[in-house]
Design an enzyme around this catalytic site. Structure first.
Site, short mmCIF file in Angstrom:
data_model
loop_
_atom_site.label_atom_id
_atom_site.label_comp_id
_atom_site.label_asym_id
_atom_site.label_seq_id
_atom_site.Cartn_x
_atom_site.Cartn_y
_atom_site.Cartn_z
N ASP A 105 -5.53 2.42 -0.67
CA ASP A 105 -4.94 3.75 -1.82
C ASP A 105 -3.20 2.99 -1.41
OD1 ASP A 105 -4.53 3.82 1.01
OD2 ASP A 105 -4.64 5.98 0.59
N GLU A 106 -2.71 2.29 -1.40
CA GLU A 106 -1.63 1.87 -1.24
C GLU A 106 -0.93 0.69 -1.24
OE1 GLU A 106 1.97 2.74 2.70
OE2 GLU A 106 -0.25 2.45 3.19
#
Length: 485
Positions: A105-106
């Site tokens: 998610d990053e």
């Protein structure tokens, strides 16, 4: 440092929990905690509603339940999260050839390399367009930070949470950093932070005031000089499109300590097979097999064996892991086991079968290293039986009926009923499973029904897409959690 804020950092908002809320209308706006649900489980992600009660990632699940007893506690659905992450990373790849994923998610993105931004206005426009595309594609929100360096872009995205965009203008680094905690600087963890605090250094301004010579005296030449440069806002780290994996590993934490030596060996065999599966998916092989054992008293031992050449063969990895297990005293119980492969390469050595047979018979030809240590490494929550077979018959650990039911009907998993359609498991026990029947597009919470765990009309199912035409996970999730989101 760049003259324009063309380094973008994207961080999806409470990713796992947000995905669960989006797929389950009855949980929207309510506290949701995703993680291992066993006695030794830990929190992988907490929704913002749950964070208001003090719940956060890596917290023991028991503590989370005490802080937020009325939250929804769900097992992770990693295939589902990976599918959504793939959509997000594809959007980032359209912005630039230089995308550096940090997790599901990053990621960092070099907008300059993509030719889409060369000043603050164009960078902001790209960031806002990206946020809109993520919402339209996945139904989820992400926060964006823009700056002239990776350090400041990450700080900016943290300030933008949730669902925002923050841009730091180049030239304002010193003023932005000065009042903040020294822990905000990359590389300053709890130990270094405590060391600096004892020296009276708690903020970034304190670091600058102390000067490079004093920091070198306190932390050493490399760390002290690097910290001083970062405190001045000097961060020249590039966005790296591909990171070479250094190792592949899997771990399991068990709800109850394992004492039976045969059960421990079977768990090691099962972990070896899973490790090889992950190794092959990454397109690598490896030379060094590593066994990790955390004992009942939380002491952690690692043992490693280096082969003569790289392998991705399950028999070789399994037999090496078994040999390493013989070097470990498991008296008193084992709470965690892990198997890993390091020294990665892109090829295998054809004669490793012969080597494995020779080593097993003679105990020679391998460099075996014992390296006890005590660490706080994170692993998976949940236990499971199994074995790997490759040419020779071995004993197989068969899950009990209770274990099978628990895995099929873990809270949060997707199901489908022949008459009632799609739903998800709210809970199970005493031979029954409670299901809420609703879909991501539902406008209101769905109805709840309870069934026998062996009801022939009820079966596990794949996740439904969050938006029409979206992707789903390839397989139903298992009640296993990996921490470190």
């Amino acid at each position: 440092m760049r003259a324009a804020p063309t380094i973008l950092h994207l961080d999806m908002d409470a990713f796992f929990a947000a995905a669960e809320q989006a797929s389950k209308p009855s949980l929207r706006g309510k506290p949701v905690v995703v993680g291992g649900l066993g006695p030794r489980g830990v929190v992988a992600t907490a929704s913002y509603e749950a964070r208001r009660f003090g719940v956060h990632s890596a917290m023991p699940m028991g503590q989370a339940r005490r802080l937020a007893p009325n939250a929804a506690y769900l097992v992770p659905r990693f295939a589902f999260y990976r599918a959504i992450s793939g959509q997000v990373m594809e959007l980032l790849g359209r912005l630039s050839p230089l995308v550096e994923p940090l997790s599901l998610d990053e990621a960092f993105v070099d907008l300059e390399a993509g030719g889409l931004a060369d000043d603050s206005a164009s960078a902001r426009a790209v960031g806002e367009r990206l946020r809109a595309e993520i919402r339209a594609t996945t139904g989820l929100t992400g926060s964006v930070g823009l700056a002239g360096s990776k350090m400041l872009a990450k700080i900016a995205s943290e300030e933008a949470k949730p669902d925002g965009l923050v841009l730091f203008e180049p030239g304002t680094e010193r003023a932005l950093l000065a009042p903040r905690s020294v822990r905000i600087i990359p590389g300053v963890g709890p130990a270094t932070g405590d060391h600096l605090r004892r020296a009276g250094i708690t903020t970034v301004a304190d670091v600058v005031e102390a000067g490079e010579d004093e920091l070198v005296r306190i932390l050493g030449r490399s760390h002290g000089a690097s910290l001083y440069r970062m405190a001045l806002g000097h961060d020249d780290r590039p966005v790296v499109a591909e990171r070479d994996a250094k190792s592949v590993s899997v771990e399991d934490t068990f709800d109850i300590d394992l004492h039976d030596r045969l059960r421990i060996r079977l768990e090691v065999e099962r972990l070896a097979e899973r490790c090889v599966e992950r190794l092959r998916r990454s397109g690598h092989s490896g030379r060094t097999i590593v066994l990790k054992v955390r004992r009942y008293d939380f002491s952690t031992l690692t043992r490693s064996e280096t082969l003569r050449g790289p392998t991705d063969d399950p028999l070789v990895v399994r037999e090496a892991a078994e040999r390493l297990l013989e070097l470990v005293d498991t008296t008193g119980g084992v709470r965690l086991l892990g198997v890993g492969v390091s020294g990665l390469a892109d090829y295998t050595q054809e004669d490793l079968f012969a080597q494995a047979e020779a080593d097993a018979g003679a105990g020679a030809g391998a460099d075996v290293e014992a390296e006890p240590r005590d660490d706080g490494g994170r692993g998976e929550s949940g236990a499971g039986g199994g074995s790997v077979t490759s040419g020779a018959p071995v004993a197989v650990a068969v899950p009990t009926a209770t274990e099978t039911a628990t895995r099929r009907w873990a809270p949060g998993n997707d199901v489908r009923h022949a008459a009632l359609g799609a739903g998800w498991v709210q809970g199970s026990g005493l031979g029954r499973v409670t299901v809420r029947f609703e879909e991501p597009g539902s406008t209101a919470p769905g109805r709840v029904r309870t069934f026998s765990v062996d009801d022939p009309d009820l079966e596990p199912a794949d996740p439904l897409p969050l938006v029409p035409g979206g992707v789903t996970g390839a397989e139903p999730a298992a009640p296993v959690v990996r921490t470190g989101e």
